[in-house]
Write an enzyme that holds these catalytic residues in place. Structure first.
Site, PDB file in Angstrom:
ATOM      1  N   LYS A   1     -28.275  27.103   1.840  1.00 36.88           N
ATOM      2  CA  LYS A   1     -29.228  26.003   1.738  1.00 36.88           C
ATOM      3  C   LYS A   1     -29.356  25.264   3.067  1.00 36.88           C
ATOM      4  O   LYS A   1     -30.468  25.062   3.579  1.00 36.88           O
ATOM      5  CB  LYS A   1     -28.709  25.074   0.645  1.00 36.88           C
ATOM      6  CG  LYS A   1     -29.316  23.725   0.565  1.00 36.88           C
ATOM      7  CD  LYS A   1     -28.693  22.984  -0.609  1.00 36.88           C
ATOM      8  CE  LYS A   1     -27.257  22.563  -0.343  1.00 36.88           C
ATOM      9  NZ  LYS A   1     -27.179  21.296   0.407  1.00 36.88           N
ATOM     10  N   THR A   2     -28.216  24.884   3.617  1.00 38.59           N
ATOM     11  CA  THR A   2     -28.237  24.160   4.876  1.00 38.59           C
ATOM     12  C   THR A   2     -28.808  25.048   5.983  1.00 38.59           C
ATOM     13  O   THR A   2     -29.530  24.587   6.858  1.00 38.59           O
ATOM     14  CB  THR A   2     -26.819  23.709   5.255  1.00 38.59           C
ATOM     15  OG1 THR A   2     -26.225  23.117   4.113  1.00 38.59           O
ATOM     16  CG2 THR A   2     -26.860  22.705   6.374  1.00 38.59           C
TER      17      THR A   2
ATOM     18  N   ASP B   1     -32.681  16.844   1.922  1.00 37.60           N
ATOM     19  CA  ASP B   1     -31.548  17.652   1.453  1.00 37.60           C
ATOM     20  C   ASP B   1     -31.062  17.079   0.122  1.00 37.60           C
ATOM     21  O   ASP B   1     -31.231  15.890  -0.138  1.00 37.60           O
ATOM     22  CB  ASP B   1     -30.442  17.582   2.510  1.00 37.60           C
ATOM     23  CG  ASP B   1     -29.381  18.635   2.286  1.00 37.60           C
ATOM     24  OD1 ASP B   1     -29.614  19.558   1.484  1.00 37.60           O
ATOM     25  OD2 ASP B   1     -28.319  18.549   2.928  1.00 37.60           O
ATOM     26  N   GLU B   2     -30.420  17.881  -0.692  1.00 40.41           N
ATOM     27  CA  GLU B   2     -29.839  17.415  -1.960  1.00 40.41           C
ATOM     28  C   GLU B   2     -30.844  16.605  -2.778  1.00 40.41           C
ATOM     29  O   GLU B   2     -30.540  15.510  -3.257  1.00 40.41           O
ATOM     30  CB  GLU B   2     -28.601  16.539  -1.685  1.00 40.41           C
ATOM     31  CG  GLU B   2     -27.583  17.130  -0.737  1.00 40.41           C
ATOM     32  CD  GLU B   2     -26.613  18.088  -1.394  1.00 40.41           C
ATOM     33  OE1 GLU B   2     -26.913  18.566  -2.505  1.00 40.41           O
ATOM     34  OE2 GLU B   2     -25.570  18.378  -0.777  1.00 40.41           O
TER      35      GLU B   2
ATOM     36  N   GLN C   1     -26.071  21.185  -9.259  1.00 33.03           N
ATOM     37  CA  GLN C   1     -25.110  20.410  -8.480  1.00 33.03           C
ATOM     38  C   GLN C   1     -25.448  18.926  -8.472  1.00 33.03           C
ATOM     39  O   GLN C   1     -25.009  18.188  -7.600  1.00 33.03           O
ATOM     40  CB  GLN C   1     -25.047  20.937  -7.050  1.00 33.03           C
ATOM     41  CG  GLN C   1     -24.456  22.335  -6.977  1.00 33.03           C
ATOM     42  CD  GLN C   1     -24.271  22.795  -5.552  1.00 33.03           C
ATOM     43  OE1 GLN C   1     -23.515  22.213  -4.800  1.00 33.03           O
ATOM     44  NE2 GLN C   1     -24.988  23.841  -5.182  1.00 33.03           N
TER      45      GLN C   1
ATOM     46  N   ARG D   1     -16.847  25.642  -4.547  1.00 37.66           N
ATOM     47  CA  ARG D   1     -16.380  25.322  -3.189  1.00 37.66           C
ATOM     48  C   ARG D   1     -15.538  26.456  -2.633  1.00 37.66           C
ATOM     49  O   ARG D   1     -15.293  26.534  -1.432  1.00 37.66           O
ATOM     50  CB  ARG D   1     -15.520  24.046  -3.167  1.00 37.66           C
ATOM     51  CG  ARG D   1     -16.170  22.727  -3.513  1.00 37.66           C
ATOM     52  CD  ARG D   1     -17.471  22.514  -2.839  1.00 37.66           C
ATOM     53  NE  ARG D   1     -18.578  22.984  -3.681  1.00 37.66           N
ATOM     54  CZ  ARG D   1     -19.776  23.282  -3.223  1.00 37.66           C
ATOM     55  NH1 ARG D   1     -20.048  23.194  -1.960  1.00 37.66           N
ATOM     56  NH2 ARG D   1     -20.730  23.719  -4.045  1.00 37.66           N
TER      57      ARG D   1
END
Length: 761
Positions: A33-34, A225-226, A256, A622
């Site tokens: 994603k990043t 983002d997010e 998330q 994670r």
DNA sequence: TCCGATCTATTTTTT
DNA sequence: ATAGATCGGA
């Protein structure tokens, strides 16, 4: 400069090259994603977009910093550093510093943190003579915060019949009144709380079209983002800012979303489709981070949620190791098992500490883990928890700085007007508060030029007050003459905080002095750092003043400070919330117990429970190689022992991915767990048997009989080491011992809790 | 006004 | 268990 696009998979590339128009990227955990976001920005720049026209919004300073670094390494520092990239709060704070005058705020407004807000609410409660238990300040703040996140002002709140009925039913009919006073007080102090940064930005864009127009023009490209964590206020700001060009890219993963409790609204993802019917939707579903076991186990867990956008996260990675389950009889044993497990992997696979992370639901869980790691000699670092900037001594000194910058900052003034003691007592302060309400002006204004309004206060006290005001003003004059460090050091010396602490002269105060020195060091670093364009306002300001430092520090609450982390080698400890966006080869998720995870306050409704489940999903994903989960059958909570059941989330992991505990170990434990007598005894006994029962190679620690302790004896305490009993007092359950531990100091220990072993007689 | 003793809430997560 | 707030006495 290499061709960026070749480093991406098909889905990522698609998401990057569609530069114009609204784009939504639904990105599964670990799907890059990043990477997609940073490459998209790099791609824009490569195609000639003006870096000043790009705005990227994140939720944490860390995410912003990392993204910026990655962009700069992709396409070079010069272009990269001019992109406006930051958290919602910091970007909007900057806009408000520039435009706040439209709303009647000065450029130097203060940002109140949660601590300040609660103090203010406490003050208001006592003025209104309301019970702090009925009107719990945390609850009130939560109410106010939710209201503002949904763009409710105090007036809206008071005029809304539903809200009023709800508050009345809850037995807190005056919540709206408190809200109103709270808002007025903030305004009078030239201060905004965290929610005001969003609320006021909205107000600005709603009521001042020319201001909105300016930013709409400037930001040709907006990236968020997010996105699943945005609340209504953030949603609306973004929508307004993007309305002109509609070049808006949002990246998110509904699975998330873990911040609904503070107003995040998953609906914003669904709204996106409605608001921009011609949007492009890209799905990133290939996970590059984790093994098949982890991805599949996590998928199975999240599938239990009803509310979700369908997607299929998959991976090409290896099958990997099964998930391990550790069962402990107590929280201390849990720590030991985890520490032993880490130690085992370190040895057998020759892994560095930084490959391991231990994640927990609440900060309070860190203690037992820490102790075990320390015993095992494993270095660790705790993220979050009590932040450096919220330590008392740090806040005290920062309050001086705040007051110098903004004399109307009342919370800062109240903190320090009599610290170090200068003979301005409670009575005087109360009188001043009444006067400041009566005359609708700040306390600083009253005491700066004392006049007839202060007749209630005697002459001697007035002198003390004016001396204080004069001192603060003398600092203020130096704001733009000295750099941040020179002034900070000058203030620290002049007000005598150091001297006061040195006089105390105990372990605690030595610690505090160190913290103040650390703060001054941070300011020195700040003062010497090259200014980055955009960081100090629009085009950069020549001198790095204390004012600039304080602007930065106000929104820098978490683990942002001095990142020496890169080279250092330690195990990371943090809450799952804090772990979002991070990854580690080996992840331990501890405290998987009913009422802890899922949290007791979140099992009431389906949506709350689903948020807890998403949190578990975040924790699992994670991990790159190996997940270990653990729970304890008993745990100290609020200082007393309580028994706990394994979390329902354990069963939600498909059994095929779990490695069953070793046979004999399981039998051994089961016998213990099934023994009702054992559980009963545990409840009655003042000290948990766990420490002595665990199978670690630790020496069993058995407390000596309380009655045989005598003055002058040398005793051992598990945490403090050996020390000498100085005094014994009380009897029975209240028996107390004062023990001197060399290098630590005197400790008062309640023998009901503290275990002491006699070393000699 | 200051100091010590006593009482109390804290434990959900964060900008 | 512990920090912080509150209260009462000097």
């Amino acid at each position: 400069m290499t061709d960026l696009l070749t480093q991406l998979n098909d889905a990522q590339r698609e998401a990057v090259i569609h530069t114009e128009g609204p784009v939504m990227i639904i990105a599964g955990a670990g799907s890059g994603k990043t990477r997609a976001l940073t490459y998209r920005i790099a791609h824009l720049l490569q195609r000639g977009a003006d870096p000043f026209s790009i705005l990227a919004l994140t939720f944490t300073n860390k995410a912003a910093r990392e993204m910026k670094e990655r962009i700069m390494s992709l396409i070079g520092d010069r272009e990269g550093r001019n992109v406006w990239m930051g958290t919602f709060h910091s970007v909007f704070a900057r806009i408000l510093r520039a435009e706040g005058h439209h709303l009647g705020y000065p450029q130097n407004f203060t940002i109140y943190d949660t601590d300040d807000s609660k103090r203010l609410i406490r003050g208001i409660l006592s003025e209104l003579n309301l019970d702090q238990k009925v009107y719990n300040p945390s609850y009130i703040l939560h109410r106010i915060s939710n209201a503002k996140s949904n763009l409710f002002s105090a007036t809206d709140y008071l005029n809304n019949p539903e809200v009023q009925t709800a508050d009345a039913a809850a037995g807190k009919p005056l919540t709206g009144e408190i809200f109103r006073t709270y808002s007025a007080r903030l305004k009078r102090a030239d201060a905004m709380d965290f929610d005001d940064l969003l609320y006021n930005t909205n107000l600005l864009f709603r009521d001042f079209p020319e201001v909105l127009y300016k930013y709409q023009h400037r930001f040709r490209y907006i990236l968020v983002d997010e996105y699943q964590d945005t609340n209504h206020a953030q949603y609306l700001i973004i929508k307004r800012m993007a309305a002109l060009h509609e070049n808006i890219t949002v990246v998110g993963d509904d699975a998330q979303s873990i911040y609904a409790f503070r107003g995040a609204n998953i609906q914003n993802i669904l709204n996106f489709k409605v608001d921009y019917p011609d949007h492009r939707l890209f799905r990133l579903e290939q996970n590059y981070r984790s093994t098949k076991v982890i991805v599949n186990a996590a998928n199975g867990v999240i599938a239990k949620n009803k509310d979700q956008i369908k997607k299929t996260v998959w991976t090409d990675n290896d099958e990997g190791m099964p998930i391990s389950l550790l069962r402990a009889t107590s929280d201390n044993e849990e720590g030991t098992l985890v520490a032993n497990s880490i130690f085992g992997f370190k040895m057998s696979k020759q892994l560095p500490n930084k490959h391991f992370a231990i994640l927990y639901r609440t900060n309070a869980q860190s203690r037992s883990i820490e102790e075990a790691l320390r015993r095992q000699g494993i270095p660790y670092k705790i993220y979050g928890g009590l932040s450096f900037y919220s330590r008392k001594e740090v806040k005290d000194l920062l309050s001086y700085f705040r007051l110098v910058i903004n004399p109307n900052d009342e919370e800062a003034l109240l903190r320090i007007i009599n610290y170090p003691a200068r003979g301005i007592g409670k009575t005087t302060i109360e009188k001043l508060q009444v006067l400041s309400n009566d005359h609708q002006c700040s306390i600083m204004e009253l005491i700066s030029k004392p006049d007839h309004r202060l007749t209630e206060i005697n002459r001697g006290t007035i002198t003390k007050l004016t001396d204080f005001a004069t001192m603060i003003r003398s600092f203020a004059v130096k704001l733009d003459k000295m750099n941040a460090f020179e002034l900070a050091e000058h203030i620290t010396k002049s007000v005598g905080i150091m001297a006061a602490l040195k006089e105390e002269d105990n372990i605690e105060s030595v610690n505090r002095i160190e913290n103040i020195e650390e703060l001054l060091n941070a300011i020195m670093e700040f003062a010497e750092r090259e200014p980055v364009a955009g960081e100090l306002g629009e085009e950069g300001v020549p001198q790095r003043s204390l004012g600039h430092f304080m602007q930065e520090v106000a929104l820098l609450t978490d683990a942002d400070k001095n990142d020496d982390s890169e080279n250092a080698d330690y195990v990371s400890l943090m809450t799952i919330h804090a772990a979002k966006g991070l990854e580690f080869p080996y992840v331990y998720i501890v405290g998987l117990e009913e009422n802890l995870f899922p949290s007791i306050q979140s099992i009431g409704t389906r949506s709350e429970l689903e948020e807890e489940r998403r949190l578990f999903y975040v924790a699992l994903t994670r991990a790159e190689e190996k997940v270990t989960i653990s729970y304890a059958e008993s745990r100290y909570r609020w200082g007393s022992l309580s028994l706990s059941e394994p979390s329902r989330f354990i069963e939600e992991i498909d059994i095929q991915y779990i490695e069953s505990p070793k046979k004999n170990q399981q039998d051994f434990r089961q016998k213990q767990a099934l023994s009702g007598l054992d559980a009963f005894q545990r409840k009655l006994m003042p000290t948990p048997p766990a420490a002595s029962k665990n199978e670690s190679n630790d020496e069993p620690f058995e407390a000596s009989d309380v009655d045989s302790l005598q003055n002058g004896m040398t005793v051992e305490h598990q945490k403090f080491g050996t020390g000498k009993i100085i005094q014994l007092e009380g009897a029975g359950a209240n028996k107390k011992a004062t023990v001197f531990f060399p290098g630590i100091g005197q400790k008062q220990l309640l023998l009901k809790f503290a275990k002491l072993k006699i070393c000699d007689a």
